[in-house]
Scaffold this active site. Structure first.
Site, PDB file in Angstrom:
ATOM      1  NE  ARG A  86      18.148  37.625 -41.731  1.00  0.00           N
ATOM      2  CZ  ARG A  86      17.911  37.431 -43.042  1.00  0.00           C
ATOM      3  NH1 ARG A  86      18.040  36.230 -43.573  1.00  0.00           N
ATOM      4  NH2 ARG A  86      17.526  38.435 -43.800  1.00  0.00           N
ATOM      5  CE1 TYR A 138      15.558  26.916 -18.298  1.00  0.00           C
ATOM      6  CE2 TYR A 138      15.151  26.883 -20.664  1.00  0.00           C
ATOM      7  CZ  TYR A 138      15.385  27.589 -19.486  1.00  0.00           C
ATOM      8  OH  TYR A 138      15.431  28.953 -19.520  1.00  0.00           O
ATOM      9  CG  ASP A 210      19.405  20.941 -23.347  1.00  0.00           C
ATOM     10  OD1 ASP A 210      20.616  21.163 -23.106  1.00  0.00           O
ATOM     11  OD2 ASP A 210      18.516  21.789 -23.179  1.00  0.00           O
ATOM     12  CE  LYS A 235      22.051  28.541 -18.340  1.00  0.00           C
ATOM     13  NZ  LYS A 235      21.144  28.383 -19.413  1.00  0.00           N
TER      14      LYS A 235
HETATM   15  C1  LIG Z   1      19.203  22.681 -19.944  1.00  0.00           C
HETATM   16  C2  LIG Z   1      18.906  24.013 -20.551  1.00  0.00           C
HETATM   17  N1  LIG Z   1      18.605  24.088 -21.854  1.00  0.00           N
HETATM   18  C3  LIG Z   1      18.311  25.261 -22.451  1.00  0.00           C
HETATM   19  C4  LIG Z   1      18.314  26.446 -21.740  1.00  0.00           C
HETATM   20  C5  LIG Z   1      17.973  27.749 -22.433  1.00  0.00           C
HETATM   21  O1  LIG Z   1      19.124  28.458 -22.710  1.00  0.00           O
HETATM   22  P1  LIG Z   1      19.198  30.056 -22.832  1.00  0.00           P
HETATM   23  O2  LIG Z   1      18.921  30.611 -21.481  1.00  0.00           O
HETATM   24  O3  LIG Z   1      20.583  30.279 -23.316  1.00  0.00           O
HETATM   25  O4  LIG Z   1      18.158  30.455 -23.823  1.00  0.00           O
HETATM   26  C6  LIG Z   1      18.638  26.418 -20.379  1.00  0.00           C
HETATM   27  C7  LIG Z   1      18.661  27.661 -19.594  1.00  0.00           C
HETATM   28  O5  LIG Z   1      18.777  27.659 -18.387  1.00  0.00           O
HETATM   29  C8  LIG Z   1      18.941  25.168 -19.772  1.00  0.00           C
HETATM   30  O6  LIG Z   1      19.258  25.076 -18.473  1.00  0.00           O
END
Ligand SMILES: Cc1ncc(COP(=O)(O)O)c(C=O)c1O
Length: 434
Positions: A86, A138, A210, A235
């Protein structure tokens, strides 16, 4: 220094010593050492590929997967730098060092999901602190901020960050973190990272971006003044729709150590195999992203001219509100395109997203295969309808993740869906009036 770099330094100096003692002046190793001393200028793609180390133990070109929970110690506390998985794992450590290099940061930290990465950043705050966040955030981040952290006394103020002045006006003495997504999910709003970073600095608060939609292949927020970058590596970084992962990168080492502490203390680490999958995805990041951008631009231009489409959101279109800012801060405009229908209803959007062939109806984005979704009923359903509409996520808004298929096929798929919807509507009207 990651495990691989540390080990490669040791093995290199060992073999060099052996080589000198053999007295073989023109040995291949000497020649190699001579060549590597030259300062080669690397382009981004070369840097990316060569930030992935060769295994110094075996020469394996692919990073080994250390599928272990613990490490044998010689005596209590005497170990090879690893005691429990971990806290540290060589495969995860390699990914963390690669993403830090790609984002031009000091420390990379890998998590079990993008949301776990976001969660770790919020844990830098304390009760009474405020987050100033982009309004078109998001949905999962909105849910985390509202339903988990508000009850611990952290409040969030949502503003339209596409105009940096709004950020300046909304900041309070309690604002400790500015949260940007740029471009945003799903309306592709673009905010000026450099301008907002200056505001953050002047008010001694952190700026976190982000960078999921752009990826470091297009945009490096830390070079524009941000303190932290987060990714849903699920993604573009992973790139093949086969894993869930999250990453944080900090500009400064000290801040990175705080996030690393949170990673170990809270425990939402990324597993070795998934770390390896992200590394494998990163190997082709530049190439994939280039093609995603080309295809998305063509799809956006097609939609712009279609009579059934009301609005198209894509930073690569000249009429995009912040096209110039997008051009200034990123090398391309990404693979996501959103649009609304003239018939702005959830029913019309549902019929459209259920009717395409190549664009598969699914959550997520950034993979090889094209996907589409209806945010109002899917990714953004946790945001109340009025708030969602106010942030520009209309009832009929459809989000496309433009994949790597031939773009002509993708456009034909969209075209036939529009045509079939029109024909179905006509048939319906005829049968009602008959
Ligand atoms: C811009 C953005 N940030 C964070 C996330 C969250 O990521 P995860 O689904 O890998 O937890 C997403 C998920 O769609 C996203 O589109």
């Amino acid at each position: 220094m990651s495990f691989f770099y540390a080990l490669s330094a040791v093995t290199k100096s060992d073999s060099r010593n052996k080589n000198f003692s053999s007295g073989n002046i023109l040995s291949p190793l000497l020649i190699r050492n001579f060549i590597t001393k030259k300062n080669l200028i690397m382009s981004n793609a070369t840097q990316l590929i060569h930030s992935i180390p060769v295994d110094p133990l075996t020469g394996a070109i692919s990073v080994p997967i250390y599928q272990t929970s613990t490490y044998v110690q010689e005596a209590p506390g005497v170990n090879k730098g690893y005691d429990y998985a971990r806290s540290n794992n060589p495969t995860r450590g390699t990914l963390e060092s690669i993403i830090a290099q790609l984002e031009k940061g000091a420390v990379g930290i890998a998590f079990g999901s993008g949301l776990a990465a976001i969660d770790a950043v919020v844990k830098l705050l304390k009760a009474g602190d405020e987050i100033l966040a982009v309004d078109d955030i998001y949905g999962g981040a909105f849910r985390l901020f509202t339903h988990i952290y508000e009850k611990f006394g952290i409040t969030v103020n949502y503003v339209d960050t596409t105009n940096a002045e709004n950020v300046f006006n909304a900041i309070t003495p309690n604002t400790k973190l500015i949260w940007l997504e740029t471009p945003t999910n799903p309306t592709l709003k673009v905010s000026d990272i450099e301008a907002i970073a200056k505001i953050a600095k002047a008010h001694s608060c952190l700026l976190c971006v982000d960078n999921t939609f752009a990826s470091p292949a297009l945009q490096q927020p830390l070079t524009l003044g941000a303190d932290l970058v987060v990714h849903s590596a699920t993604k573009y970084l992973g790139g093949h729709s086969d894993l869930i992962a999250g990453l944080v990168v900090t500009k400064e080492k000290e801040l990175g150590e705080k996030v690393k502490f949170i990673q170990n203390a809270s425990g939402a680490i990324l597993a070795p195999f998934d770390s390896w999958l992200v590394i494998r995805g990163i190997e082709t990041l530049h190439l994939r992203v280039q093609q995603h951008c080309r295809n998305a631009q063509a799809v956006a231009e097609f939609l712009e001219t279609h009579p059934d489409v009301a609005n198209v959101f894509y930073p690569g279109l000249k009429k995009h509100f912040n096209h110039e800012t997008a051009k200034k801060q990123s090398k391309g405009f990404g693979g996501i395109v959103s649009f609304t229908l003239k018939n702005d209803t959830e029913e019309a959007a549902t019929a459209f997203v259920s009717g395409t062939q190549y664009f598969k109806l699914a959550e997520s984005l950034g993979g090889v295969k094209s996907l589409l979704c209806h945010p109002a009923q899917m990714t953004h359903k946790s945001i109340p309808a009025e708030k969602r509409r106010a942030a520009g996520v209309a009832d009929s808004l459809i989000r496309l993740s433009v994949g790597l298929e031939e773009v002509e096929d993708l456009i034909a798929d969209l075209e036939q869906t529009f045509t079939r919807l029109k024909e179905t509507k006509k048939d319906l009207v005829t049968s009602i009036s008959a």
